[in-house]
Design an enzyme around this catalytic site. Sequence first.
Site, PDB file in Angstrom:
ATOM      1  CG  LEU A 107       8.571  33.812  22.565  1.00 56.46           C
ATOM      2  CD1 LEU A 107       9.327  34.723  21.625  1.00 56.46           C
ATOM      3  CD2 LEU A 107       7.098  33.773  22.195  1.00 56.46           C
ATOM      4  CB  VAL A 115      13.676  32.575  22.493  1.00 63.03           C
ATOM      5  CG1 VAL A 115      13.304  33.868  21.792  1.00 63.03           C
ATOM      6  CG2 VAL A 115      14.882  31.954  21.835  1.00 63.03           C
ATOM      7  CE  LYS A 130      19.264  31.716  20.650  1.00 58.79           C
ATOM      8  NZ  LYS A 130      19.122  31.166  19.342  1.00 58.79           N
ATOM      9  CD  GLU A 180      12.620  42.714  12.618  1.00 59.63           C
ATOM     10  OE1 GLU A 180      11.724  42.841  11.825  1.00 59.63           O
ATOM     11  OE2 GLU A 180      13.818  42.569  12.283  1.00 59.63           O
ATOM     12  CB  VAL A 182       9.881  37.435  13.110  1.00 56.37           C
ATOM     13  CG1 VAL A 182       9.121  36.961  11.886  1.00 56.37           C
ATOM     14  CG2 VAL A 182      10.860  38.524  12.736  1.00 56.37           C
ATOM     15  CG  ASP A 224      23.703  27.137  13.900  1.00 53.55           C
ATOM     16  OD1 ASP A 224      23.741  26.002  13.379  1.00 53.55           O
ATOM     17  OD2 ASP A 224      23.150  27.359  14.987  1.00 53.55           O
ATOM     18  CE  LYS A 226      20.025  25.511  14.311  1.00 53.84           C
ATOM     19  NZ  LYS A 226      20.804  24.853  15.350  1.00 53.84           N
ATOM     20  N   PRO A 227      16.745  25.121   9.051  1.00 55.42           N
ATOM     21  CG  PRO A 227      15.630  23.311   8.107  1.00 55.42           C
ATOM     22  CD  PRO A 227      16.934  23.708   8.722  1.00 55.42           C
ATOM     23  CG  ASP A 242      19.719  33.000  16.398  1.00 50.84           C
ATOM     24  OD1 ASP A 242      19.198  34.025  16.853  1.00 50.84           O
ATOM     25  OD2 ASP A 242      19.572  31.882  16.893  1.00 50.84           O
TER      26      ASP A 242
END
Lengths: 733, 243
Positions: A107, A115, A130, A180, A182, A224, A226-227, A242
Site C-alpha cells: 500500500l 505497509v 506494517k 485494522e 482503514v 509521532d 502528523k497528518p 500508529d
Amino acid sequence: MPERRDTDPTQPAQDDAIGCGRLSRESLELAAIARVDRAVELDERTATHLVICRDCAEAVARLAQEHSLLVELAQAARPEPAPAPELDGGAGASPEEIPGYRLKRELHRGGQGAVYLAEQLATRRTCAVKMLLGGRFATQAQRMRFEREVEVVAALRHPAIVTLYESGLSRAGEPWFAMEFVAGERLDEFVRRTAPDSRAIAAMMQRIAEAIAYAHRRGVIHRDLKPGNILVDADGAPRILDFGLARSSSNAEAADPRSGSTLAGEFVGTFAYAAPEQLAGDPSLVDSRCDLYALGVVFYEILAGARPFEGAKSIAELVAQKSAGVSRRPSAVSAGGDRFVEPDLDVIVLRLLAPDPARRYETAAALAEDLSRYLDGRPILAREDSIAYVVSKTVKRHKLASGAAALLAVTIVGSGVALAILYSNAEEQRRIAEEERVRVEAERERVERAYLRFRSALESANPEEGPALATMNVRDFLEVVEDRVRAEMEDEPVALAQMLQTLGTIQLGFDEPDRSRDAIATASELISQAHAAGHVTDEERAVAAIALGKQYFADGALDRSEREYRAALDLLERSAGEDALITVETMRHLATVLRRQGRLAEASEQLEQARGHAVQLPATNDGYIVRAGILNGRGVLAAELGDHALAIDAFREALDVLSRFVPENDYRRGRTLSSLARAEFEVGLLSDAEQNAVEAVRILTERKGANGEWTVEASALLAAIREVMASQRAVAP
Amino acid sequence: MGPKSREIRVEWSPHSGGVLRTVRTMDSMDLDRTTTALLAALHDSANAAAWEAFDQRYRPIIVGFARSCGLAEHDAAELAQATIVRFIEQYREGKYDRERGRLGAWLVTIAKYRLLDTRRKASSMHIAHGESAIVNLDDDRAVGDAYETQRRLAILREALKELREKTKTDPRTIRAFELLYYHGMSVQAVAADLGMQPQEVYLAKSRVAARIREIVARIEREFEETPGELESSPSRVSAMLGG
C-alpha cells in the site's frame, strides 16, 4: 529418565512444580507463549489468576524468556544463516514470512518500512500489515519490552484510533504490526480536497483530541502525530494510526536528533511536528504534552494552509524557532484565503504551540473540552491563560527580566493601542493572582479553625471536661463527638461535611447504620451544595455519594444505593478515570447492590467491567486487595447461581491474595472465609467448612464484635455445619 | 575440533619478546579459544590452527552480516573471505590494537568499506534504492546492530552444536525441542511421537533452554570482545599461561 536432575535453585524452570501450583504446567506454558505470540488466547481463569498471583506471573515471565530463547535458537539453527534480501528486491522480510497473514499488495512504502494490504488467515478479515525496517531488537530485554508495549497499545479500543491487532518479529528480527485496515485519505490531503470551514476542522480536531485523551489515560503517548498518521475515512471521521509505535520501535531512536540519523527525507516529516522539548533530546522532558504540541502543528497547518515554522535548515534552527514561539496566528496566515479563522481558534492553537509545556493544555481532555465549548458557542477556557502567555511572549521579545519590572517596562516603552490592551490584561492577571492569594490564605485559616474546633469537640468527650459518661463505649463517644462537631463547625460546611462523613463511615464499620444515617446524609447534602457552588471536586462529591450508597445498602434501600453508586461512578469516570482504584472499587460495590436486587446478569456484567479495569491497577497492596474483592464478588455470584465448585475456587483464590496483602485477622479475610465455609458446606466438604467457619467466627468476633451482622451469620453457619456433622456421626456405625 | 586438551602454540604478545609457549588447555574456559588468545596466536603465521579457529568464529558472522546488507550468498562468502584476510594482514602489521576498540567494530569497518566498494562497482542502480530493507551502511548504529545480530546467531548455532556433540544430553531431549520449535508440533504430539509424558516434554524443553543458556554464557566469555572486560585480562591470562 536417564538425565541428571538439575538441582540448581537458580534454574526453577527445571523443577516439576512451578508457580503456586494452582495452574497446570500447560496453562503456564501457554500463557508464556501468549506473551510472545498474540494470536494465542488465554482462558479467562488463567488470565485472571495471572493478574493476581505473583508466583505464577513470575513463572510465566521465566517461561516466556525460555520460549524466546528457544525460538531464537531454532531460527539460528536453520540452514540459511540470514534472510537474503536481494539488492534490487528492496523489501526486507518477504511477504510469506508473516505467519498467519497473506500479504496481498503493497500500500505504501516509506523510510521506516512498508505497509501491505493483508488478510488474516484465521479470521479472513482484511487488515494492514506494517513492517518496520531497520528496527531490529538486538537483545532479549529489548524484545520483551517491545512485547509488553505492544500489549498496552493493542488494548486501545476507540472509534478514532486504528486498532492494532497483533505484532511479532520477522525472521530477521524486524518488528511487524497487523492493524485494522482503514480505507482513508491523509488528513492534510482530505482538507485540501474538500476545503472544510474552520468549524468543521475544529469538530474533527475535537474527535482527535478525545481519542488522544483516551490513549493518554491509558498511559500511551503517540509521539509521532502528523497528518500522515491521521486518516479520514469514507464517513469523514478521523482515524489515528500508529499509536505508540514511535515509542516501542527503534524509529524513536532514528528520529532522535542526537543519533545523527541521516534519514534526510524524514527530517521535515518527523521534526516539524516535534515539540521543542522532544527536539532538545532529553527524554525526561517528554510527556503526553508533546502530543498536544504535535496536534497544535497539525491544527495550525490545516487551518492556515501552512506550517507554523517554515524554512529551518537545521534542527538547531528549528529548535530556535520553536522555542521563540509562533510568530503569526493561523487567522493572519489564512487571511485572504477562503477560510475564516475565528480568534478563539487562534487562541486554542497558540496554546497548543506554547514552547513551555506547562503553558499548553494540561491534558488532551482539556483540549477536547475547549473545542466542544467553541463548537457550542460557549466561552473557551484557554482564553485567560493565553493572555498571560501573550504577555510573557512580549516580555520575552523585549529580553527583559520578568515580573513587575518587565510589566513596567512594557507600559513605559510601548505605546499605542495594542500595548494598552496588554497592560489592562496584565492588570487583570495581577488582580486574579491577588484574588488567588487571598483565597489560599482564607483556605489556610479555615483549615486551622476547623482543626481547633475539632480538637475542642474531642476534648468535650473527656468525662472530666464535659457531659460525657465515664462508661461510654467508642460508638457512644463518636456520637458525642458528632454532636459537638455539628455545633462547633456549622459555619464551615465543607469541613463539617467531611468530618461527619468520617464519623458516619466509622459507625457503619461497626454495623451501626442507625447511628451513621444522619451524619452521612447531612454530609452528602452539604457536599452536594458545595459541589454545585464549585467548592469541592468531582472526586470529593463522588466519595460522599459512595458513603451514602453504603448507608442505603446497609438500610436495605437498594434502589437508592444503586442511584448513589451510579452517580459516583459517573463523576469518577470523568475525574479519576476508569482505571483508578476508587472507580474500580465503586464498580464492584455497584455489582454487589445489583446482586442483592436479584439482577444477577447485570451484576455479573458490572463485575466483569470492574475486573477488566482491575487489570490496569498498579501492583500495590490496595490494587491487590481490590482484585481480591472482585474475586470474592465472583464467588458470591457463583454461589448464588448454585455453582458452588466455582464459588469455592474464587473464594480460595481471593483468600490466597488477601493472605499476602492484609493482616491475618483482617475482616475481609473473615468475611471471605465465612463465604468459603458456606460454599464448602453446600457441597458437603464438612470438615473444611467447619475449619474455615471456626476461623471466620474468630476473626469476625475480634474485628466486628460478637453481635456484628457478619459474626452472627458465621456463627449460625458454624452451628449448622456442626449439627450436620453430629447427625452424620450418629448415623455412622 | 575439540578444544579440550588440544595443544596449541601460543606466542603471547609482541611485547613478550616473541617467546613461543606451548599451552595445554584443560579447564572449561578453553583459554586457547578466548579471542585474546586467538589474536595472540595469529601473530605466528605458521599457526594454522589459530587461523582456522579465528576464521571459524568470525566467517559465519561476516557472511550473515554481508547477507543482511543485501549480498547474495556467493558474494557474501567472498566478502567474508576478503575481510578476514585483510584483517589478519592489518593485525600483523600492528594496525589493530585492541585497546582502541572492539574487534567486531574493526571487522565491520573492513567489511563495510568492501561492501561500499562492491556496490559502487555493481551498479549505480542499487544506490537509488534508498528505502530498501538492507542495512543502511551510512547508519553506524544499524551496521553495529546487524553485526551484533549475526554474532548472536553464530553463538547460538555453536551452542546448539556443542549441546548435541559435547554434552551427555539425552537425544530425546534435543529431539523434543526440535519437534516443538522446528516443526511446530504440539506438546501432545511430541509426547506421543517420543513416547514421553507431556510433562517430560516440558522438562526437556526447559532443560535445553537452561543448557543453552549456560553454554552461551561460556562462549560469550570466550568471545570477550574487548580485553579486560572479564577475568581473562591479558595479565591474568598470561599468569595462567605460566608467564
